[in-house]
Structure formats: structure tokens, C-alpha cells
Write an enzyme that holds these catalytic residues in place. Structure first.
Site, PDB file in Angstrom:
ATOM      1  N   ASP A 124      -4.539  -6.010   4.984  1.00 42.29           N
ATOM      2  CA  ASP A 124      -5.599  -6.822   5.596  1.00 42.29           C
ATOM      3  C   ASP A 124      -5.560  -8.263   5.091  1.00 42.29           C
ATOM      4  O   ASP A 124      -6.011  -9.163   5.777  1.00 42.29           O
ATOM      5  CB  ASP A 124      -6.966  -6.211   5.287  1.00 42.29           C
ATOM      6  CG  ASP A 124      -7.173  -4.900   6.049  1.00 42.29           C
ATOM      7  OD1 ASP A 124      -6.773  -4.854   7.234  1.00 42.29           O
ATOM      8  OD2 ASP A 124      -7.697  -3.937   5.469  1.00 42.29           O
ATOM      9  N   ASP A 169      -5.294  -9.333  12.927  1.00 44.94           N
ATOM     10  CA  ASP A 169      -5.418  -7.915  13.280  1.00 44.94           C
ATOM     11  C   ASP A 169      -4.566  -7.685  14.528  1.00 44.94           C
ATOM     12  O   ASP A 169      -4.947  -8.045  15.636  1.00 44.94           O
ATOM     13  CB  ASP A 169      -6.880  -7.539  13.526  1.00 44.94           C
ATOM     14  CG  ASP A 169      -7.046  -6.021  13.653  1.00 44.94           C
ATOM     15  OD1 ASP A 169      -6.154  -5.373  14.254  1.00 44.94           O
ATOM     16  OD2 ASP A 169      -8.038  -5.485  13.135  1.00 44.94           O
ATOM     17  N   LYS A 172     -12.185  -2.587  17.762  1.00 46.04           N
ATOM     18  CA  LYS A 172     -10.849  -3.146  18.032  1.00 46.04           C
ATOM     19  C   LYS A 172     -10.549  -3.201  19.524  1.00 46.04           C
ATOM     20  O   LYS A 172      -9.720  -3.982  19.956  1.00 46.04           O
ATOM     21  CB  LYS A 172      -9.789  -2.319  17.316  1.00 46.04           C
ATOM     22  CG  LYS A 172     -10.026  -2.265  15.808  1.00 46.04           C
ATOM     23  CD  LYS A 172      -8.747  -2.336  15.033  1.00 46.04           C
ATOM     24  CE  LYS A 172      -9.016  -2.241  13.541  1.00 46.04           C
ATOM     25  NZ  LYS A 172      -7.913  -2.751  12.749  1.00 46.04           N
ATOM     26  N   ASN A 177       0.853  -1.188   0.000  1.00 47.46           N
ATOM     27  CA  ASN A 177       0.000   0.000   0.000  1.00 47.46           C
ATOM     28  C   ASN A 177       0.890   1.241   0.000  1.00 47.46           C
ATOM     29  O   ASN A 177       2.111   1.136   0.018  1.00 47.46           O
ATOM     30  CB  ASN A 177      -0.963  -0.024   1.194  1.00 47.46           C
ATOM     31  CG  ASN A 177      -0.221  -0.081   2.507  1.00 47.46           C
ATOM     32  OD1 ASN A 177       0.520   0.831   2.850  1.00 47.46           O
ATOM     33  ND2 ASN A 177      -0.401  -1.175   3.241  1.00 47.46           N
ATOM     34  N   PHE A 201      -4.375   3.719  14.653  1.00 50.27           N
ATOM     35  CA  PHE A 201      -4.599   4.730  13.634  1.00 50.27           C
ATOM     36  C   PHE A 201      -5.752   4.249  12.757  1.00 50.27           C
ATOM     37  O   PHE A 201      -5.966   3.038  12.632  1.00 50.27           O
ATOM     38  CB  PHE A 201      -3.344   4.934  12.768  1.00 50.27           C
ATOM     39  CG  PHE A 201      -2.383   5.943  13.347  1.00 50.27           C
ATOM     40  CD1 PHE A 201      -1.696   5.667  14.524  1.00 50.27           C
ATOM     41  CD2 PHE A 201      -2.166   7.165  12.717  1.00 50.27           C
ATOM     42  CE1 PHE A 201      -0.815   6.589  15.069  1.00 50.27           C
ATOM     43  CE2 PHE A 201      -1.285   8.098  13.246  1.00 50.27           C
ATOM     44  CZ  PHE A 201      -0.608   7.813  14.425  1.00 50.27           C
ATOM     45  N   LYS A 212     -14.429   2.001  14.764  1.00 52.57           N
ATOM     46  CA  LYS A 212     -13.207   1.181  14.766  1.00 52.57           C
ATOM     47  C   LYS A 212     -12.624   1.072  16.172  1.00 52.57           C
ATOM     48  O   LYS A 212     -12.165   0.015  16.579  1.00 52.57           O
ATOM     49  CB  LYS A 212     -12.195   1.814  13.802  1.00 52.57           C
ATOM     50  CG  LYS A 212     -11.075   0.903  13.382  1.00 52.57           C
ATOM     51  CD  LYS A 212     -10.289   1.479  12.196  1.00 52.57           C
ATOM     52  CE  LYS A 212     -10.973   1.216  10.875  1.00 52.57           C
ATOM     53  NZ  LYS A 212     -10.221   1.716   9.714  1.00 52.57           N
TER      54      LYS A 212
END
Ligand code: CTP
Length: 397
Positions: free
Chosen positions: A276, A304, A341, A208, A323, A337
Site C-alpha cells: 500500500d 490502487d 473499489k 510482504n 482479492f 472492499k
């Protein structure tokens, strides 16, 4: 503030020496007294007259200037300062420092001192990346020298990359942090950074656009507040901050192993842009074109890492910061999120291409905590990092 601090500023010979003039002003604005030293090469870029005019002090230039030796010997000159700052620091002065050479005034001062030393390197990107400079940098850092920058950017020589001297304001901030309180002394902070590379076959990978700039800046800011930092980084574009315990990785799975090995930590900041997905099975041979059709890439989900650490039952870091890179509904997505998480804070940013944030030098973030959303103004990534580090220090108090 640098009231009552005396800084011996050594300018060595590089095009960035002109920024050294501004640096003198910035240091004096903050109350510091600046004693300037110029190398022969630096005199090719800035004149002793302009340097001494800005510093308001005599410029020292020559080891064998007997008047100076009578007035103030080089030993005393180097020891009367609270900090020796080399800005710009060329590859050559770094090599001399690494070897302990003393063949001119600047290098002799650096060898004769027990005063803390900080350098702001500036050189061509190839010189910065050269194995010799890497070795010298590692040696100098090991000897306890603080290193500011360099930044990525366009260079006077027309190339692009790391090697540009940090801006005078950044260097002045690093000097202030050097003399400032160290609220994170004795604290271990884990930082993940950069992209991950997930192999498709031996020559191809999924990646990425993360440059690793924000993560490196956060690690640098934490270091300046006295933290012991473990820096787990994927293949980033920017240099890792000097002084961190560096753990380079390629894939998300490797990053997870490195994170597990780095714990326990007082706080953990997950700035990495972890892929991911990885290949369900990466080919160990190069995929070849075939008449039978296109290759079908089958994905598997990566662990994750942030969620795993956030949800640890034993040994969870006291503060876990994630982040969130979003392209729409930033605040709502990031708030969700945080809950999903299980981390304490989320630093959310808008990575839509038109913001120029991913790969750029500035960031506009929203800090999401249990108290809600706090939008910060757009500012350089280094400032975002320093603010975040301060908040972390406050939280760990
Ligand atoms: N992260 C992680 N491990 C992963 C994926 C993400 O540790 N496998 C961390 C990142 O370092 C970051 C945070 O999780 O701190 C959010 O990453 P992001 O990619 O924005 O979130 P995703 O989990 O991918 O959620 P979504 O797909 O909804 O964007």
C-alpha cells in the site's frame, strides 16, 4: 473423463517415478488407456513389472527391440496416442526435447510424433533453477509442449523449493483439462500476482509474505481453459505458469504501468499483494548508521491498481476480480472492499497466521459477488484456482 483416450506415458528416471505408478491408476480410473514407456534410468526407480501390471499393457523399453519394431514401430507407437505424457520429466529429457535428440526410445518417440505432448517436470531445485533448464523449458513451451507444475515443497534430496513433481491428481486434472472444453479460447485475461518490493535504498526494501502461489495457480487454470493470459508478477517464490505472457515487475508503480500496457482484456484478476505504501523518496545511496539518530522513513501511498481498473470509464475489462486478504471480519471487510473499489467480485481469504494460508498450499475463500457471499470449503490453491477460472468462463459466456 478420459474415455476412449490413449495416453502414451513416458516415465523418466527420478525419485518421483513412484508417483508415476499412482498416476497410471488415476488415468485409468478416468477411462484412459495407458501405454507405458520406461527409460533405462526410470527402471532404477520402478520395475517394468509393476508398471505393466498397473497399466494392464506391455511396457516399451528399448528402441532396438526388434519384436516391437515388427509389432509396432516407434513411429506408430508415438502417433497412435492422443497425448504423450512425460511424468516424471527429468532435466535430462527436457534437454533432449529442447535439442531434438533421439538417442533412446523415449526421446525418439518424442521427436517422431505430431501428437500433443505434456510434461510434469521433477528435479532438484538447483537443477530446476539452472539457466540451462530455464532455457530448455522456454524452448519446449515455445514448441507447444504443455507443462504441469512443478510444485514447491520438501524434496527427497532434503532441499526445499520448486521441483517437486505435481501430484498425480493434479496431473490427471491437467490431462482432463487438455481434452476438455476450452471455454476461454480467444479471451484475454490479465492476472496480477505476488508481492511487490518497494525500495528504501539500493539494498533494502519493504515487502510482504505473499508467495504468489494463488495467483500463479489462477493463471494456470485460466490457461488450461484456453485463455490467453498476461501474467504481471512481483518477485514471487513460485514459478510462473508456462504459456502465459510473463511481465515481471518489482514495485507497485511498475505493476500499474504493466497492467495499463496489458489492457484491453476480457477479464482481469488482481491476486497480487500490492504494497500500500512506498517510500516518499527512496534513497539512491545506502542509508548509513549515524550518531545523529535513527532514519525517519516517510511513506507515500501507492496507486490502487484494482480500483483504477475497476473505475475505468472506457475500456474496462468485462469482469474485474479482486482479492481481499483480511485477518478479521473477513466477509464484512471484503464486502465493503468490493463496494469501495468498484470491482465485480472479491475473492476473500483469512490470512491470520493460524490459518497457514499465506505461503501455504491450501486456501479457504469466500467469493463475494453482487449476489452476496459464497463461502467455499478449504481446498488446495490449485482447486480454488480451477473453480474460479470456471466461474470466470461462465461469466464471460
Ligand atoms: N490492490 C491493488 N493495488 C493496490 C492495493 C491493492 O491492485 N495498491 C488489489 C489487490 O491486488 C487485491 C485487492 O486490491 O486484489 C485488495 O487488496 P488489499 O491489500 O486486501 O486491500 P487494501 O486496498 O490494502 O485495503 P485495506 O488496507 O483496507 O486492507
Amino acid at each position: 473423463m478420459l474415455q476412449d483416450k490413449r495416453i502414451l506415458l513416458i516415465l523418466t528416471g527420478g525419485i518421483a517415478a513412484y508417483k508415476g505408478l499412482d498416476l497410471i491408476r488415476r488415468l485409468r480410473e478416468r477411462g484412459a488407456a495407458v501405454t507405458p514407456v520406461l527409460t533405462r534410468a526410470a527402471e532404477q526407480f520402478v520395475t517394468p513389472l509393476s508398471v505393466s501390471a498397473l497399466a494392464g499393457e506391455k511396457v516399451y523399453r528399448d528402441l532396438f527391440d526388434l519384436t516391437d519394431e515388427a509389432e509396432m514401430g516407434h513411429i506408430q507407437l508415438s502417433r497412435s496416442a492422443d497425448l504423450i505424457l512425460v511424468a516424471p520429466a527429468t532435466a535430462d529429457i527436457m534437454a533432449k526435447m529442447a535439442q531434438g535428440r533421439a538417442d533412446d526410445l523415449a526421446s525418439t518417440l518424442l521427436l517422431a510424433t505430431d501428437t500433443p505432448v505434456m510434461i510434469a517436470p521433477a528435479m532438484n531445485v538447483r537443477m530446476w533453477d539452472h539457466p540451462a533448464t530455464r532455457r530448455n523449458l522456454a524452448q519446449i513451451a515455445d514448441d507447444g509442449v504443455a507443462v504441469v507444475g512443478p510444485n514447491d515443497g520438501d524434496m527427497a534430496c532434503g532441499e526445499y523449493g520448486p521441483g517437486r513433481m505435481s501430484e498425480p491428481l493434479e496431473i490427471a486434472a491437467a490431462v482432463e483439462a487438455h481434452f476438455g472444453p476450452k471455454p476461454l479460447a480467444g479471451k484475454h485475461v490479465l492476472v496480477t500476482s505476488g508481492p511487490t518490493h518497494e525500495p528504501i535504498d539500493p539494498v533494502r526494501y519493504i515487502a510482504n509474505r505473499s508467495s504468489g502461489a494463488q495467483g500463479a495457480a489462477v493463471a494456470g487454470a485460466l490457461l488450461s481453459l484456453g485463455a490467453e493470459v498476461t501474467f504481471v508478477t512481483g518477485p514471487a517464490d513460485v514459478a510462473a505458469p508456462t504459456g502465459a505472457r510473463l511481465v515481471p515487475v518489482q514495485t507497485a508503480q511498475e505493476m500499474q504501468v504493466a497492467v495499463d500496457a496489458a489492457l484491453p482484456a476480457d477479464a482481469a484478476v488482481f491476486a497480487a499483494a500490492v504494497a500500500d505504501w512506498r517510500m516518499a523518496t527512496a534513497s539512491d545511496r545506502k542509508l548509513k548508521k549515524s550518531k545523529d539518530g535513527l532514519p525517519v522513513l516517510e511513506f507515500a501511498e501507492n496507486p490502487d491498481i484494482l480500483a483504477g481498473v475497476s473505475q475505468m470509464t472506457a475500456g474496462r475489462p468485462g469482469l474485474v476480480v479482486g482479492f481481499a486478504a483480511e485477518t478479521d471480519d473477513v466477509e464484512a471487510h471484503a464486502t465493503a472492499k468490493r463496494a469501495r473499489k468498484g470491482c465485480d467480485w472479491i475473492v476473500a481469504n483469512d490470512v491470520s497466521p493460524e490459518t497457514g494460508i499465506m505461503g501455504g498450499s491450501e486456501n479457504a475463500v469466500i467469493l463475494i459477488t453482487e449476489d452476496g457471499a459464497d463461502p467455499w470449503p478449504r481446498m488446495p490453491k490449485a482447486e480454488v484456482a480451477m473453480r474460479l477460472a470456471q466461474r470466470i468462463a461462465d461469466a464471460l459466456m
